[in-house]
Design an enzyme around this catalytic site. Structure first.
Site, mmCIF file in Angstrom:
data_model
loop_
_atom_site.group_PDB
_atom_site.id
_atom_site.type_symbol
_atom_site.label_atom_id
_atom_site.label_comp_id
_atom_site.label_asym_id
_atom_site.label_seq_id
_atom_site.Cartn_x
_atom_site.Cartn_y
_atom_site.Cartn_z
ATOM 1 N N HIS A 249 0.828 -1.060 0.006
ATOM 2 C CA HIS A 249 0.082 0.006 0.062
ATOM 3 C C HIS A 249 0.943 1.377 0.182
ATOM 4 C CE1 HIS A 249 -3.615 2.286 2.070
ATOM 5 N NE2 HIS A 249 -2.926 2.963 1.088
ATOM 6 N N HIS B 3 1.171 5.031 -2.127
ATOM 7 C CA HIS B 3 0.684 6.050 -3.247
ATOM 8 C C HIS B 3 2.094 6.635 -3.814
ATOM 9 C CE1 HIS B 3 -3.587 5.647 -2.209
ATOM 10 N NE2 HIS B 3 -3.300 5.378 -0.850
ATOM 11 N N HIS C 43 -9.500 1.186 -0.553
ATOM 12 C CA HIS C 43 -9.545 1.791 0.985
ATOM 13 C C HIS C 43 -10.915 1.486 1.371
ATOM 14 C CE1 HIS C 43 -5.816 3.385 -0.833
ATOM 15 N NE2 HIS C 43 -5.550 4.239 0.408
ATOM 16 N N GLU D 188 -10.802 3.346 7.070
ATOM 17 C CA GLU D 188 -9.836 4.189 7.285
ATOM 18 C C GLU D 188 -10.283 5.422 8.205
ATOM 19 O OE1 GLU D 188 -7.875 6.483 4.257
ATOM 20 O OE2 GLU D 188 -6.171 6.912 5.462
ATOM 21 N N ASP E 66 1.860 3.992 2.923
ATOM 22 C CA ASP E 66 0.816 5.026 2.547
ATOM 23 C C ASP E 66 1.461 6.035 1.768
ATOM 24 O OD1 ASP E 66 -1.942 5.429 1.853
ATOM 25 O OD2 ASP E 66 -2.179 6.041 4.000
ATOM 26 N N ASP E 67 1.761 7.069 2.415
ATOM 27 C CA ASP E 67 2.285 8.227 1.470
ATOM 28 C C ASP E 67 3.601 8.703 2.501
ATOM 29 O OD1 ASP E 67 0.197 9.050 -0.372
ATOM 30 O OD2 ASP E 67 -0.961 8.564 1.613
HETATM 31 N N1 ADE Z 1 -4.548 8.815 -1.249
HETATM 32 C C1 ADE Z 1 -3.323 9.018 -0.920
HETATM 33 N N2 ADE Z 1 -3.395 8.525 0.514
HETATM 34 C C2 ADE Z 1 -4.498 8.120 0.792
HETATM 35 C C3 ADE Z 1 -5.143 7.627 1.807
HETATM 36 N N3 ADE Z 1 -4.432 7.332 3.211
HETATM 37 N N4 ADE Z 1 -6.432 7.233 2.136
HETATM 38 C C4 ADE Z 1 -7.247 7.694 1.217
HETATM 39 N N5 ADE Z 1 -6.783 8.157 -0.096
HETATM 40 C C5 ADE Z 1 -5.512 8.568 -0.512
HETATM 41 ZN ZN ZN Z 2 -3.702 5.005 0.897
#
Ligand code: ADE
Ligand code: ZN
Length: 330
Positions: A14, A16, A194, A197, A275-276
């Site tokens: 996971h 992005h 997703h 969350e 994630d990011d």
């Molecule tokens: N796009 C990038 N990161 C995300 C996240 N944590 N939740 C939903 N969309 C995303």
């Molecule tokens: Zn994500």
């Protein structure tokens, strides 16, 4: 423990790729493309990365990716992350990317795909890294737009492993994208989404029922529903949990209070991802070391989390077997 976690072959399900854009590269691309940024220094960017919730983060995430304009930019974005991930001992990445966020800004799909695919090809040839491709759709935009973009992407379907669903979860239930996910299934693509969350546990069940997804990204709010937990356990659905992301976006107050240990105790198929990483304080290794500190987990738990991830990774069987052996030796 740090040394063990560093050398452990780690699998990330996971990620992005647009969320891996570090401030240094953001400035470099802004200069290259003559784009003015609302920041003067790297430190200013970093101090802006204080989020109240998912929506607050998404605002800066979409703003940051505005520097991505050319095939070279997408190549540099991905290659920059692949190299950093390799240095942290990551051996496989299933990479989400957001075509609508680029099309909206006038960046053609070919630019995005060709830049990312070139980086993937070179990383797989030279870096001891395998890369899966997840074309993600923005759930806070219209469903028919997503379907149109998916059809437009037909020449690239053969390069995709799955489609995904991301962006603002609340009030954008999975069922909104029923037609898109049916179409993706029809053309032979795996589906992930997703869910759970920021959105309710119900959305997890809905993603499984209506979108027929193979994995749930995040899924941490499943604990609010006994029946959803039971189902995830019975079906051994993989959850791609992102601990530092959940802290940054205030899904939980502190890592110590994160539900990860409870998810494991419930017998769920848990994995860990970043994630990011450019926005949430670190990559996959940092997520591992932070969990080691917060939960006092032993080596076998980390081996198991990465085995779980590898079993579900979008990778060919020869590499899966090779990585499984390397994990067992770690
Ligand atoms: N796009 C990038 N990161 C995300 C996240 N944590 N939740 C939903 N969309 C995303
Ligand atoms: Zn994500």
């Amino acid at each position: 423990m740090h040394e063990f976690l560093y050398q452990l072959p780690k699998i990330e399900l996971h990620l992005h790729i647009e969320g891996s854009l570090e401030p240094e590269l953001m400035f470099k691309l802004a200069t290259r493309n003559n784009i003015e940024l609302p920041y003067a220094t790297v430190e200013e960017v970093q101090s802006a990365y204080q989020f109240d919730d998912l929506q607050g983060f998404l605002h800066l995430y979409y703003q940051g990716m505005n520097v991505l304009r050319t095939k070279q930019d997408f190549y540099d974005l991905a290659m920059d992350y692949f190299k950093r991930a390799r240095e942290e001992g990551v051996v496989h990445i299933d990479m989400h990317f957001d075509p609508q966020a680029h099309l909206q800004r006038g960046v053609p799909l070919e630019v995005v795909m060709e830049g990312l695919l070139q980086a993937k090809g070179e990383a797989e040839a030279a870096l001891d890294l395998s890369v899966g491709m997840i074309m993600a759709f923005l759930r806070d935009r219209p469903a028919d737009e997503a379907l149109n973009v998916f059809e437009q992407a037909a020449p690239y379907w053969k390069f995709l492993d799955a489609i995904g669903l991301d962006s603002a979860e609340q009030n954008n239930p999975p069922a909104k994208f029923k037609a898109l996910f049916e179409r993706a299934k029809e053309v032979g693509l795996v589906r992930v989404a997703h869910a759970g969350e920021e959105g309710p546990a119900d959305y997890i069940a809905e993603a499984l029922d209506v979108l027929d997804v193979q994995r749930i990204d995040h899924g941490v709010r499943c604990l609010e529903s006994k029946s959803v937990v039971q189902r995830l356990r019975d079906e051994q659905v993989v959850l791609t949990v992102c601990p530092l992301s959940n802290v940054s976006l205030k899904v939980v107050d502190t890592l110590a209070e994160h539900p990860l240990p409870r998810l494991l105790e419930a017998g769920l198929k848990v994995t860990i991802s970043s994630d990011d990483p450019a926005y949430f304080g670190g990559g996959l290794l940092t997520n591992h070391t932070a969990c080691a500190e917060a939960f006092c987990w032993d080596r076998e738990i980390f081996r198991q989390l990465n085995r779980n991830a590898l079993e579900a990774a979008f990778v060919d069987e020869a590499r899966r077997n090779e990585l499984m052996q390397r994990l067992a030796r770690a």
